[in-house]
Design a protein around this motif. Sequence first.
Motif, PDB file in Angstrom:
ATOM      1  N   LEU A   1       2.433   5.895 -15.377  1.00  0.00           N
ATOM      2  CA  LEU A   1       1.931   5.482 -14.070  1.00  0.00           C
ATOM      3  C   LEU A   1       1.725   3.975 -14.039  1.00  0.00           C
ATOM      4  CD1 LEU A   1       0.720   5.859 -11.242  1.00  0.00           C
ATOM      5  CD2 LEU A   1      -1.462   6.405 -12.365  1.00  0.00           C
ATOM      6  N   GLU A   2       1.080   3.452 -15.064  1.00  0.00           N
ATOM      7  CA  GLU A   2       0.834   2.014 -15.129  1.00  0.00           C
ATOM      8  C   GLU A   2       2.147   1.235 -15.124  1.00  0.00           C
ATOM      9  OE1 GLU A   2      -1.193  -1.391 -17.940  1.00  0.00           O
ATOM     10  OE2 GLU A   2      -1.824   0.679 -18.203  1.00  0.00           O
ATOM     11  N   ASP A   3       3.120   1.685 -15.875  1.00  0.00           N
ATOM     12  CA  ASP A   3       4.432   1.015 -15.891  1.00  0.00           C
ATOM     13  C   ASP A   3       5.058   0.995 -14.496  1.00  0.00           C
ATOM     14  OD1 ASP A   3       4.336   0.441 -18.592  1.00  0.00           O
ATOM     15  OD2 ASP A   3       5.571   2.161 -19.178  1.00  0.00           O
ATOM     16  N   ASN A   4       4.974   2.125 -13.807  1.00  0.00           N
ATOM     17  CA  ASN A   4       5.556   2.211 -12.465  1.00  0.00           C
ATOM     18  C   ASN A   4       4.831   1.298 -11.479  1.00  0.00           C
ATOM     19  OD1 ASN A   4       7.378   4.051 -13.446  1.00  0.00           O
ATOM     20  ND2 ASN A   4       6.336   5.828 -12.616  1.00  0.00           N
ATOM     21  N   ILE A   5       3.518   1.203 -11.610  1.00  0.00           N
ATOM     22  CA  ILE A   5       2.749   0.309 -10.736  1.00  0.00           C
ATOM     23  C   ILE A   5       3.125  -1.135 -11.022  1.00  0.00           C
ATOM     24  CG2 ILE A   5       0.447  -0.580 -10.215  1.00  0.00           C
ATOM     25  CD1 ILE A   5      -0.581   2.322 -10.713  1.00  0.00           C
ATOM     26  N   ARG A   6       3.198  -1.482 -12.281  1.00  0.00           N
ATOM     27  CA  ARG A   6       3.520  -2.870 -12.653  1.00  0.00           C
ATOM     28  C   ARG A   6       4.914  -3.275 -12.191  1.00  0.00           C
ATOM     29  NH1 ARG A   6      -0.245  -5.544 -15.493  1.00  0.00           N
ATOM     30  NH2 ARG A   6      -1.823  -4.350 -16.581  1.00  0.00           N
TER      31      ARG A   6
ATOM     32  N   TYR B   1       0.813  -1.217   0.000  1.00  0.00           N
ATOM     33  CA  TYR B   1       0.000   0.000   0.000  1.00  0.00           C
ATOM     34  C   TYR B   1       0.849   1.271   0.000  1.00  0.00           C
ATOM     35  CZ  TYR B   1      -3.192   3.656   1.503  1.00  0.00           C
ATOM     36  OH  TYR B   1      -3.894   4.819   1.605  1.00  0.00           O
ATOM     37  N   GLN B   2       1.780   1.397   0.944  1.00  0.00           N
ATOM     38  CA  GLN B   2       2.582   2.625   1.038  1.00  0.00           C
ATOM     39  C   GLN B   2       3.404   2.864  -0.220  1.00  0.00           C
ATOM     40  OE1 GLN B   2       2.429   5.119   3.152  1.00  0.00           O
ATOM     41  NE2 GLN B   2       0.789   4.045   4.214  1.00  0.00           N
ATOM     42  N   ALA B   3       3.996   1.807  -0.750  1.00  0.00           N
ATOM     43  CA  ALA B   3       4.791   1.953  -1.969  1.00  0.00           C
ATOM     44  C   ALA B   3       3.909   2.384  -3.137  1.00  0.00           C
ATOM     45  CB  ALA B   3       5.505   0.643  -2.299  1.00  0.00           C
ATOM     46  N   LEU B   4       2.718   1.820  -3.204  1.00  0.00           N
ATOM     47  CA  LEU B   4       1.790   2.156  -4.284  1.00  0.00           C
ATOM     48  C   LEU B   4       1.331   3.606  -4.178  1.00  0.00           C
ATOM     49  CD1 LEU B   4       0.240   1.206  -6.741  1.00  0.00           C
ATOM     50  CD2 LEU B   4      -1.496   0.267  -5.202  1.00  0.00           C
ATOM     51  N   VAL B   5       0.997   4.050  -2.982  1.00  0.00           N
ATOM     52  CA  VAL B   5       0.589   5.450  -2.793  1.00  0.00           C
ATOM     53  C   VAL B   5       1.736   6.384  -3.171  1.00  0.00           C
ATOM     54  CG1 VAL B   5      -0.051   7.175  -1.065  1.00  0.00           C
ATOM     55  CG2 VAL B   5      -1.212   4.962  -1.099  1.00  0.00           C
ATOM     56  N   GLN B   6       2.965   6.030  -2.821  1.00  0.00           N
ATOM     57  CA  GLN B   6       4.115   6.861  -3.191  1.00  0.00           C
ATOM     58  C   GLN B   6       4.284   6.941  -4.701  1.00  0.00           C
ATOM     59  OE1 GLN B   6       7.344   5.133  -0.982  1.00  0.00           O
ATOM     60  NE2 GLN B   6       6.877   6.313   0.860  1.00  0.00           N
ATOM     61  N   VAL B   7       4.086   5.814  -5.387  1.00  0.00           N
ATOM     62  CA  VAL B   7       4.181   5.798  -6.854  1.00  0.00           C
ATOM     63  C   VAL B   7       3.114   6.708  -7.459  1.00  0.00           C
ATOM     64  CG1 VAL B   7       3.769   4.350  -8.891  1.00  0.00           C
ATOM     65  CG2 VAL B   7       5.332   3.584  -7.112  1.00  0.00           C
ATOM     66  N   ILE B   8       1.893   6.624  -6.936  1.00  0.00           N
ATOM     67  CA  ILE B   8       0.790   7.438  -7.452  1.00  0.00           C
ATOM     68  C   ILE B   8       1.050   8.917  -7.182  1.00  0.00           C
ATOM     69  CG2 ILE B   8      -1.670   7.972  -7.202  1.00  0.00           C
ATOM     70  CD1 ILE B   8      -2.031   4.912  -6.569  1.00  0.00           C
ATOM     71  N   GLN B   9       1.452   9.252  -5.960  1.00  0.00           N
ATOM     72  CA  GLN B   9       1.715  10.651  -5.616  1.00  0.00           C
ATOM     73  C   GLN B   9       2.880  11.215  -6.423  1.00  0.00           C
ATOM     74  OE1 GLN B   9       2.129  10.393  -1.351  1.00  0.00           O
ATOM     75  NE2 GLN B   9      -0.051  10.755  -1.020  1.00  0.00           N
ATOM     76  N   SER B  10       3.903  10.416  -6.618  1.00  0.00           N
ATOM     77  CA  SER B  10       5.050  10.853  -7.414  1.00  0.00           C
ATOM     78  C   SER B  10       4.637  11.106  -8.864  1.00  0.00           C
ATOM     79  CB  SER B  10       6.157   9.797  -7.357  1.00  0.00           C
ATOM     80  OG  SER B  10       7.206  10.134  -8.215  1.00  0.00           O
ATOM     81  N   ALA B  11       3.840  10.197  -9.403  1.00  0.00           N
ATOM     82  CA  ALA B  11       3.376  10.354 -10.783  1.00  0.00           C
ATOM     83  C   ALA B  11       2.530  11.615 -10.918  1.00  0.00           C
ATOM     84  CB  ALA B  11       2.583   9.127 -11.214  1.00  0.00           C
ATOM     85  N   SER B  12       1.707  11.865  -9.913  1.00  0.00           N
ATOM     86  CA  SER B  12       0.850  13.048  -9.948  1.00  0.00           C
ATOM     87  C   SER B  12       1.683  14.328  -9.875  1.00  0.00           C
ATOM     88  CB  SER B  12      -0.151  12.994  -8.789  1.00  0.00           C
ATOM     89  OG  SER B  12      -0.985  14.110  -8.813  1.00  0.00           O
ATOM     90  N   SER B  13       2.630  14.370  -8.960  1.00  0.00           N
ATOM     91  CA  SER B  13       3.431  15.589  -8.802  1.00  0.00           C
ATOM     92  C   SER B  13       4.356  15.825  -9.993  1.00  0.00           C
ATOM     93  CB  SER B  13       4.240  15.534  -7.510  1.00  0.00           C
ATOM     94  OG  SER B  13       5.240  14.546  -7.578  1.00  0.00           O
ATOM     95  N   ARG B  14       4.771  14.748 -10.649  1.00  0.00           N
ATOM     96  CA  ARG B  14       5.645  14.877 -11.822  1.00  0.00           C
ATOM     97  C   ARG B  14       4.858  14.957 -13.122  1.00  0.00           C
ATOM     98  NH1 ARG B  14       8.952   9.835 -11.080  1.00  0.00           N
ATOM     99  NH2 ARG B  14       9.607  10.300 -13.194  1.00  0.00           N
TER     100      ARG B  14
ATOM    101  N   GLY C   1       4.904  -5.149  -8.997  1.00  0.00           N
ATOM    102  CA  GLY C   1       4.494  -6.551  -9.010  1.00  0.00           C
ATOM    103  C   GLY C   1       2.991  -6.745  -9.138  1.00  0.00           C
ATOM    104  N   ASP C   2       2.597  -8.004  -9.284  1.00  0.00           N
ATOM    105  CA  ASP C   2       1.190  -8.355  -9.494  1.00  0.00           C
ATOM    106  C   ASP C   2       0.309  -7.975  -8.311  1.00  0.00           C
ATOM    107  OD1 ASP C   2       1.764  -9.378 -11.998  1.00  0.00           O
ATOM    108  OD2 ASP C   2       1.955 -11.443 -11.281  1.00  0.00           O
ATOM    109  N   GLU C   3       0.829  -8.150  -7.116  1.00  0.00           N
ATOM    110  CA  GLU C   3       0.032  -7.816  -5.928  1.00  0.00           C
ATOM    111  C   GLU C   3      -0.304  -6.329  -5.902  1.00  0.00           C
ATOM    112  OE1 GLU C   3       0.145  -8.197  -1.067  1.00  0.00           O
ATOM    113  OE2 GLU C   3       1.792  -9.012  -2.244  1.00  0.00           O
ATOM    114  N   ALA C   4       0.652  -5.499  -6.289  1.00  0.00           N
ATOM    115  CA  ALA C   4       0.414  -4.055  -6.344  1.00  0.00           C
ATOM    116  C   ALA C   4      -0.622  -3.720  -7.412  1.00  0.00           C
ATOM    117  CB  ALA C   4       1.707  -3.304  -6.609  1.00  0.00           C
ATOM    118  N   TRP C   5      -0.571  -4.438  -8.531  1.00  0.00           N
ATOM    119  CA  TRP C   5      -1.550  -4.204  -9.595  1.00  0.00           C
ATOM    120  C   TRP C   5      -2.959  -4.549  -9.103  1.00  0.00           C
ATOM    121  CZ3 TRP C   5      -2.114  -1.402 -13.600  1.00  0.00           C
ATOM    122  CH2 TRP C   5      -3.164  -1.646 -14.493  1.00  0.00           C
TER     123      TRP C   5
END
Length: 92
Positions: free
Chosen positions: A66-71, A46-59, A74-78
């Motif tokens: 965003l999808e590439d970064n989430i993938r 969860y925390q890693a995923l939220v950081q990826v989303i927030q980073s993508a939004s701010s950048r 790993g599968d669980e994060a997807w």
Amino acid sequence: MSMRDRIKKSVAHANQQLGEREGQLLLNTNFDLVHLSPAIQNNEKYQALVQVIQSASSRNLSVAELEDNIRQLGDEAWELTQDMLSAAKRAM
């Protein structure tokens, strides 16, 4: 390959990708304000995923980036992303 098989393959491929609206929903949602189940919040990704989303939004990354970064998480994060999208849609 028959037309039916090509359609099935195309639909399956589309279902495995973020749609533009879903991606924008992820980028524009403040998950601190959205009611997320304990199962989502307590997930180890969860925390890693939220950081990826927030980073993508701010950048100002694209949905595809965003999808590439989430993938990459790993599968669980997807799968967790799909749960978070469902929660965000219910909160709207």
